[in-house]
Scaffold this motif. Structure first.
Motif, PDB file in Angstrom:
ATOM      1  N   PRO A  29       0.819  -1.212   0.000  1.00  0.00           N
ATOM      2  CA  PRO A  29       0.000   0.000   0.000  1.00  0.00           C
ATOM      3  C   PRO A  29       0.847   1.253   0.000  1.00  0.00           C
ATOM      4  CG  PRO A  29       0.062  -0.976   2.188  1.00  0.00           C
ATOM      5  CD  PRO A  29       0.764  -1.938   1.286  1.00  0.00           C
ATOM      6  N   ASN A  30       0.200   2.400  -0.227  1.00  0.00           N
ATOM      7  CA  ASN A  30       0.870   3.694  -0.137  1.00  0.00           C
ATOM      8  C   ASN A  30       1.511   3.869   1.228  1.00  0.00           C
ATOM      9  OD1 ASN A  30       0.434   4.882  -2.669  1.00  0.00           O
ATOM     10  ND2 ASN A  30      -1.646   5.447  -2.129  1.00  0.00           N
ATOM     11  N   GLY A  31       2.716   4.463   1.240  1.00  0.00           N
ATOM     12  CA  GLY A  31       3.361   4.761   2.515  1.00  0.00           C
ATOM     13  C   GLY A  31       4.033   3.589   3.183  1.00  0.00           C
ATOM     14  N   SER A  32       4.179   2.485   2.470  1.00  0.00           N
ATOM     15  CA  SER A  32       4.768   1.294   3.092  1.00  0.00           C
ATOM     16  C   SER A  32       6.291   1.278   3.019  1.00  0.00           C
ATOM     17  CB  SER A  32       4.196   0.029   2.449  1.00  0.00           C
ATOM     18  OG  SER A  32       4.446   0.011   1.054  1.00  0.00           O
ATOM     19  N   GLY A  33       6.886   2.194   2.239  1.00  0.00           N
ATOM     20  CA  GLY A  33       8.338   2.269   2.168  1.00  0.00           C
ATOM     21  C   GLY A  33       8.943   1.757   0.878  1.00  0.00           C
ATOM     22  N   LYS A  34       8.115   1.442  -0.105  1.00  0.00           N
ATOM     23  CA  LYS A  34       8.619   0.873  -1.350  1.00  0.00           C
ATOM     24  C   LYS A  34       9.570   1.836  -2.067  1.00  0.00           C
ATOM     25  CE  LYS A  34       4.594   0.258  -3.277  1.00  0.00           C
ATOM     26  NZ  LYS A  34       3.834   1.035  -2.264  1.00  0.00           N
ATOM     27  N   SER A  35       9.118   3.071  -2.254  1.00  0.00           N
ATOM     28  CA  SER A  35       9.956   4.050  -2.949  1.00  0.00           C
ATOM     29  C   SER A  35      11.172   4.436  -2.116  1.00  0.00           C
ATOM     30  CB  SER A  35       9.139   5.298  -3.295  1.00  0.00           C
ATOM     31  OG  SER A  35       8.170   4.999  -4.277  1.00  0.00           O
ATOM     32  N   THR A  36      11.019   4.433  -0.807  1.00  0.00           N
ATOM     33  CA  THR A  36      12.164   4.718   0.068  1.00  0.00           C
ATOM     34  C   THR A  36      13.277   3.714  -0.171  1.00  0.00           C
ATOM     35  OG1 THR A  36      10.789   5.732   1.779  1.00  0.00           O
ATOM     36  CG2 THR A  36      12.930   4.869   2.478  1.00  0.00           C
ATOM     37  N   LEU A  37      12.915   2.448  -0.353  1.00  0.00           N
ATOM     38  CA  LEU A  37      13.916   1.424  -0.642  1.00  0.00           C
ATOM     39  C   LEU A  37      14.636   1.747  -1.948  1.00  0.00           C
ATOM     40  CD1 LEU A  37      15.283  -1.299  -0.059  1.00  0.00           C
ATOM     41  CD2 LEU A  37      13.404  -2.398  -1.313  1.00  0.00           C
ATOM     42  N   ALA A  38      13.875   2.114  -2.977  1.00  0.00           N
ATOM     43  CA  ALA A  38      14.475   2.418  -4.280  1.00  0.00           C
ATOM     44  C   ALA A  38      15.453   3.577  -4.176  1.00  0.00           C
ATOM     45  CB  ALA A  38      13.377   2.740  -5.293  1.00  0.00           C
ATOM     46  N   TYR A  39      15.028   4.659  -3.535  1.00  0.00           N
ATOM     47  CA  TYR A  39      15.865   5.847  -3.462  1.00  0.00           C
ATOM     48  C   TYR A  39      17.059   5.654  -2.532  1.00  0.00           C
ATOM     49  CZ  TYR A  39      12.480   8.388  -6.243  1.00  0.00           C
ATOM     50  OH  TYR A  39      11.675   8.809  -7.281  1.00  0.00           O
ATOM     51  N   SER A  40      16.905   4.822  -1.528  1.00  0.00           N
ATOM     52  CA  SER A  40      18.033   4.531  -0.635  1.00  0.00           C
ATOM     53  C   SER A  40      19.113   3.747  -1.366  1.00  0.00           C
ATOM     54  CB  SER A  40      17.555   3.751   0.588  1.00  0.00           C
ATOM     55  OG  SER A  40      16.614   4.497   1.334  1.00  0.00           O
ATOM     56  N   ILE A  41      18.703   2.810  -2.206  1.00  0.00           N
ATOM     57  CA  ILE A  41      19.662   2.051  -3.011  1.00  0.00           C
ATOM     58  C   ILE A  41      20.412   2.990  -3.962  1.00  0.00           C
ATOM     59  CG2 ILE A  41      19.884   0.296  -4.828  1.00  0.00           C
ATOM     60  CD1 ILE A  41      17.453  -1.119  -3.542  1.00  0.00           C
ATOM     61  N   ALA A  42      19.669   3.966  -4.513  1.00  0.00           N
ATOM     62  CA  ALA A  42      20.266   4.874  -5.496  1.00  0.00           C
ATOM     63  C   ALA A  42      21.100   5.971  -4.850  1.00  0.00           C
ATOM     64  CB  ALA A  42      19.167   5.498  -6.350  1.00  0.00           C
TER      65      ALA A  42
END
Length: 260
Positions: free
Chosen positions: A49-62
Motif C-alpha cells: 500500500p501507499n506509505g509502506s516504504g517501497k519508494s524509500t527502498l528504491a531511493y536509498s539504493i540509489a
C-alpha cells in the motif's frame, strides 16, 4: 527474510536495512529491517500500500540524500554500495527509473543520454554508432527520432516520460534495474511498450530487476520470479508470481492489520 541464492553471477544484496527521513525537525524511521537478495536473471516485484516504504527502498539504493541509512548494508557483487557516491553507484551497474521523472529544461534528450552514457562507461560513445543506437532504442519504444531533440521530460506526457526512462535503461545497460512504479500513469498501449522494453532488458544474461508497483496489471506483462509484500517498512510476506494474484483478489488488509 530473504530469497535463496540461485546460481552464480551478479548479486544485489540488502541486509537488515533501516532508513529514516527527517521531516519537521523529527526523524522518522521508514524502513525497519529489509533483507532482500537479487541474483542475476531474477525479477523481484515489491508490492504494498501507499506509505509502506517501497519508494524509500528504491531511493536509498540509489543514494538519494533525503534518506539516511541508520543501519544495515547494501552490496553489489560484494562492493559496499552505501559507501559509493550516486555516480559511483551508476558506474557500478545500478539504475533507477523514477516514479516522477524530473524535467531538465534546456538539455536535449540526445545530449542527456550521451552525457549519461559517457559518465557510466568512462568514455564517450562513438558518435555515428551512438546516433543509430539512440534512434533504435527510441524506435523500440514508439518514440520518433525527433524526440531526441526535445528538452528532457519538459512537456512530456506520462507515457513519454516512462518510455524515455526505459530508453535510458536500454542504452545505459546496467546490471540491476530498480524500477519505481514504472507503470503509474500509463494507458494500456504505453504499458505494453514499457513492459516490452523491460523484458528485453531482463532477457539479457546477467541482469536483475527490482520492480516496485501498487498494482498487478504490469505483472501480466512482466512475470516476476519473486513477489514481496511490503507493509510498514518491512517485508510481510514473499512468494512466487502467484502471490500477486492473491493480492489482486484479497488486497493488503490482512498484512496491514497484522502490522498494527
Amino acid at each position: 527474510m530473504s530469497t535463496p541464492a540461485t546460481g552464480s553471477g551478479h548479486r544485489l544484496e540488502i541486509k537488515d536495512l533501516h532508513v529514516s527521513v527527517t521531516a519537521d525537525d523529527e526523524e522518522k524511521e521508514i524502513l525497519r529491517g529489509v533483507t532482500l537478495r537479487i541474483q542475476s536473471g531474477e525479477t523481484h516485484a515489491i508490492m504494498g500500500p501507499n506509505g509502506s516504504g517501497k519508494s524509500t527502498l528504491a531511493y536509498s539504493i540509489a543514494g538519494h540524500p533525503k534518506y539516511t541509512v541508520t543501519s544495515g548494508s547494501v552490496t553489489l557483487d560484494g562492493q559496499d554500495v552505501l559507501a559509493m557516491t550516486v555516480d559511483q553507484r551508476a558506474r557500478a551497474g545500478l539504475f533507477l527509473a523514477m516514479q516522477y521523472p524530473v524535467e531538465v529544461p534546456g538539455v536535449s534528450v540526445a545530449n542527456f543520454l550521451r552525457t549519461a552514457k559517457t559518465a557510466v562507461d568512462g568514455e564517450a560513445p562513438k558518435l555515428r554508432t551512438w546516433v543509430k543506437d539512440v534512434n533504435a532504442a527510441l524506435g523500440q519504444l514508439d518514440l520518433d527520432p525527433t524526440f531526441a531533440q526535445r528538452s528532457v521530460n519538459e512537456g512530456f506526457s506520462g507515457g513519454e516520460k516512462k518510455r524515455h526512462e526505459i530508453a535510458q535503461l536500454e542504452l545505459l545497460d546496467p546490471l540491476v534495474a530498480v524500477l519505481d512504479e514504472t507503470d503509474s500513469g500509463l494507458d494500456i498501449d504505453a504499458l505494453k511498450v514499457v513492459a516490452d522494453g523491460v523484458n528485453r532488458f531482463r532477457q539479457q544474461q546477467g541482469k536483475g530487476v527490482l520492480l516496485i508497483t501498487h498494482y498487478t496489471r504490469i505483472l501480466r506483462y512482466i512475470e516476476p520470479d519473486y513477489v514481496h509484500v511490503f507493509v510498514a517498512g518491512r517485508i510481510a510476506e514473499q512468494g512466487g508470481a502467484e502471490l500477486a494474484d492473491q493480492l489482486e483478489a484479497e488486497g493488503y488488509d490482512k498484512y496491514v492489520r497484522a502490522a498494527v
